[in-house]
Design a protein around this motif. Structure first.
Motif, PDB file in Angstrom:
ATOM      1  N   VAL A 127      -5.202   2.416   7.125  1.00  0.00           N
ATOM      2  CA  VAL A 127      -5.180   3.459   6.110  1.00  0.00           C
ATOM      3  C   VAL A 127      -5.595   4.771   6.753  1.00  0.00           C
ATOM      4  O   VAL A 127      -6.587   4.822   7.497  1.00  0.00           O
ATOM      5  CB  VAL A 127      -6.124   3.118   4.944  1.00  0.00           C
ATOM      6  CG1 VAL A 127      -6.090   4.212   3.883  1.00  0.00           C
ATOM      7  CG2 VAL A 127      -5.767   1.768   4.332  1.00  0.00           C
ATOM      8  N   HIS A 136      -8.147   3.992  -3.833  1.00  0.00           N
ATOM      9  CA  HIS A 136      -7.349   5.206  -3.670  1.00  0.00           C
ATOM     10  C   HIS A 136      -7.115   5.897  -5.012  1.00  0.00           C
ATOM     11  O   HIS A 136      -7.162   7.131  -5.100  1.00  0.00           O
ATOM     12  CB  HIS A 136      -6.016   4.875  -3.010  1.00  0.00           C
ATOM     13  CG  HIS A 136      -5.209   6.079  -2.665  1.00  0.00           C
ATOM     14  ND1 HIS A 136      -4.078   6.441  -3.367  1.00  0.00           N
ATOM     15  CD2 HIS A 136      -5.386   7.032  -1.719  1.00  0.00           C
ATOM     16  CE1 HIS A 136      -3.590   7.543  -2.849  1.00  0.00           C
ATOM     17  NE2 HIS A 136      -4.339   7.930  -1.852  1.00  0.00           N
ATOM     18  N   VAL A 193      -7.681  -1.914  -2.242  1.00  0.00           N
ATOM     19  CA  VAL A 193      -7.462  -0.625  -1.582  1.00  0.00           C
ATOM     20  C   VAL A 193      -6.786   0.356  -2.539  1.00  0.00           C
ATOM     21  O   VAL A 193      -7.148   1.541  -2.593  1.00  0.00           O
ATOM     22  CB  VAL A 193      -6.623  -0.815  -0.301  1.00  0.00           C
ATOM     23  CG1 VAL A 193      -6.270   0.545   0.316  1.00  0.00           C
ATOM     24  CG2 VAL A 193      -7.371  -1.670   0.715  1.00  0.00           C
ATOM     25  N   LEU A 230       0.827  -1.205   0.000  1.00  0.00           N
ATOM     26  CA  LEU A 230       0.000   0.000   0.000  1.00  0.00           C
ATOM     27  C   LEU A 230       0.859   1.252   0.000  1.00  0.00           C
ATOM     28  O   LEU A 230       0.588   2.215  -0.736  1.00  0.00           O
ATOM     29  CB  LEU A 230      -0.935  -0.002   1.211  1.00  0.00           C
ATOM     30  CG  LEU A 230      -1.977  -1.129   1.266  1.00  0.00           C
ATOM     31  CD1 LEU A 230      -2.863  -0.969   2.501  1.00  0.00           C
ATOM     32  CD2 LEU A 230      -2.825  -1.156   0.006  1.00  0.00           C
ATOM     33  N   VAL A 256     -14.093   0.278   0.081  1.00  0.00           N
ATOM     34  CA  VAL A 256     -13.218  -0.874  -0.109  1.00  0.00           C
ATOM     35  C   VAL A 256     -14.032  -2.159  -0.200  1.00  0.00           C
ATOM     36  O   VAL A 256     -13.735  -3.046  -1.007  1.00  0.00           O
ATOM     37  CB  VAL A 256     -12.172  -0.949   1.021  1.00  0.00           C
ATOM     38  CG1 VAL A 256     -11.425  -2.275   1.001  1.00  0.00           C
ATOM     39  CG2 VAL A 256     -11.187   0.219   0.910  1.00  0.00           C
TER      40      VAL A 256
END
Length: 465
Positions: free
Chosen positions: A348, A429, A425, A330, A371
């Motif tokens: 996050v 984003h 994820v 990530l 998500v």
């Protein structure tokens, strides 16, 4: 990419997962009131809502289940369980409870009185709820770095001793029932406390006659991070560091659903025999007889085995490496996360990921929904929804950390599952500008509202534009 060691186990039994379409997930989330907690598990592909009670037990644990003594009083299984806690955690008096919050309830009822004050290294929702329901006010004495997602401080669970001294000076030692510490600190992203800081904190508290109690639910993970990060500890075993963490404290609350690799159970462990007698009396009222505490004998047998397995170096190395792998993927994709990675979860930074969603519209909850819709992955909000309302003003608390927590169960998912989570994820984003609004309550429980609350988008019928 961070090192991902081969899993130190092989699969002997599988649980099929159900794949869903985007339309399936939209219908499920709508029925759940935009709260992933209320989803049915069959509608979730990778479930990272919690690492509590969701572990895969070993063949040795399943074998131990068959040895369970289900006698109401004095079951042999209790003494096996008691000996394991004494051997690995070092506390003399062991009181079984059905899970960690059972121990929190008993400890709070024993020691807290209205008008008292509770210092701690960041709150946890159920812990603070028990403290407040018994009349105390919580005071956060964690280091400032814990509230900064980007800080690389290795021990963001440490107590700021100056803050603790200030609380003692302001309210007086007689108004502080005990200092409530966690190892690791869940709400900071699974961040550890150092042995040195914990020892110094206990010395300060004890100098004022204040006991210290430790939440040891993830203390084995804390011990592993100490081994990696604290000078002078690299040659120590995880078992030795675990004992060193517990040694200066006066007792511990434990949810065996975490580090002990069980699906249910816990304990309250104490050094003071008089306090232990008082706690056993309350356990009789709220949990069950003091030799089963709401657990079946088979559960106590499984926990005893799990305690020993939890400190095996190959197990804990692979467990924390899996967390770090997800965090690294990530981070390299530009997703803002809490750094450094903790022991049980990747968090996050939802406030940074969705800066256009106002804090009163719960960015963490909003991101959790996005998500799930993208990848069928369930996480949990750790921000304003979890923080609740100020009991005096009635206003929503807005903690500095507004997070989506992805908690990884032990020995359950593979690297392929972690890649699926990361891809989901990262996709959210990348397309974050499509999220045009946040959420508001349609149903708001008074306590631990993140479990049962329902929401709706603040504009239209969906959070997406």
């Amino acid at each position: 990419m961070s090192v991902y060691p081969p899993e130190p186990w092989r699969v002997k039994m599988v649980e099929p997962l159900r794949t869903t379409t985007r339309e399936d997930r939209e219908a499920a989330l709508l029925a759940a009131g935009w709260n992933p907690c209320l989803l049915r598990s069959e509608d979730v592909y990778v479930d990272l809502f919690t690492d509590s009670g969701t572990n895969a037990m070993s063949d040795r644990q399943w074998s131990a289940l068959m040895r369970g003594d289900e006698a109401y009083a004095g079951a042999r299984s209790f003494y096996v369980f008691e000996q394991a806690v004494r051997a690995f955690y070092g506390y003399e008096h062991v009181i079984p409870v059905h899970q960690g919050r059972g121990g929190e309830n008993i400890l709070s009822r024993c020691l807290i009185r209205p008008g008292t004050h509770m210092p701690g290294n960041m709150y946890f929702p159920s812990t603070r709820a028990h403290q407040e329901l018994n009349g105390a006010t919580f005071h956060d004495v964690i280091v400032d770095e814990a509230h900064d997602p980007s800080s690389e401080h290795p021990f963001k669970g440490n107590v700021d001793l100056a803050k603790l001294r200030a609380v003692i000076a302001r309210f007086g030692a007689e108004s502080i029932p005990y200092v409530s510490l966690a190892a690791t600190v869940n709400m900071a992203g699974g961040q550890p406390i150092s042995v040195e800081n914990l020892t110094e904190t206990c010395a300060l508290a004890h100098a004022h006659g204040i006991p210290v109690f430790l939440d040891t639910a993830r203390a084995v993970e804390n011990a592993w991070l100490v081994k990696q990060r604290e000078p002078g500890r690299a040659r120590s075993t995880v078992a030795e560091i675990l004992r060193a963490l517990c040694a200066p404290t006066d007792g511990a609350v434990m949810s065996a659903k975490k580090d002990s690799l069980a699906n249910i159970g816990g304990w309250l462990a104490l050094r003071d025999p008089a306090l232990a007698d008082q706690a056993r009396g309350l356990a009789l009222l709220y949990e069950g007889l003091h030799t089963y505490g709401g657990m079946a004998g088979r559960d106590m047998e499984a926990i005893a085995v799990g305690i020993a397995e939890s400190v095996e170096e190959n197990h804990i190395r692979a467990r924390v490496a899996q967390v770090d792998y997800l965090a690294t993927r990530l981070c390299r994709a530009g997703v803002p996360i809490v750094r450094p990675a903790g022991g049980h979860c990747v968090c996050v930074d939802a406030a940074a990921a969705l800066p256009h969603v106002p804090r009163p519209e719960f960015p963490g909850q909003t991101l959790a929904c996005a998500v799930y819709l993208e990848a069928g992955v369930r996480g949990v909000e750790r921000g304003a929804v979890s923080a609740g309302r100020d009991p005096e003003t009635g206003e929503n608390r807005l903690p500095r950390l507004e997070l989506l927590r992805l908690a990884i169960p032990r020995r359950v998912y593979t690297r392929a599952h972690m890649d699926l989570v990361a891809d989901g994820v990262i996709a959210v984003h990348r397309d974050r500008d499509r999220i045009r609004c946040g959420l508001r309550f349609t149903c708001e429980p008074g306590q631990l509202r993140f479990f049962q609350a329902r929401f709706e988008p603040t504009s239209g019928t969906t959070i997406f534009g």
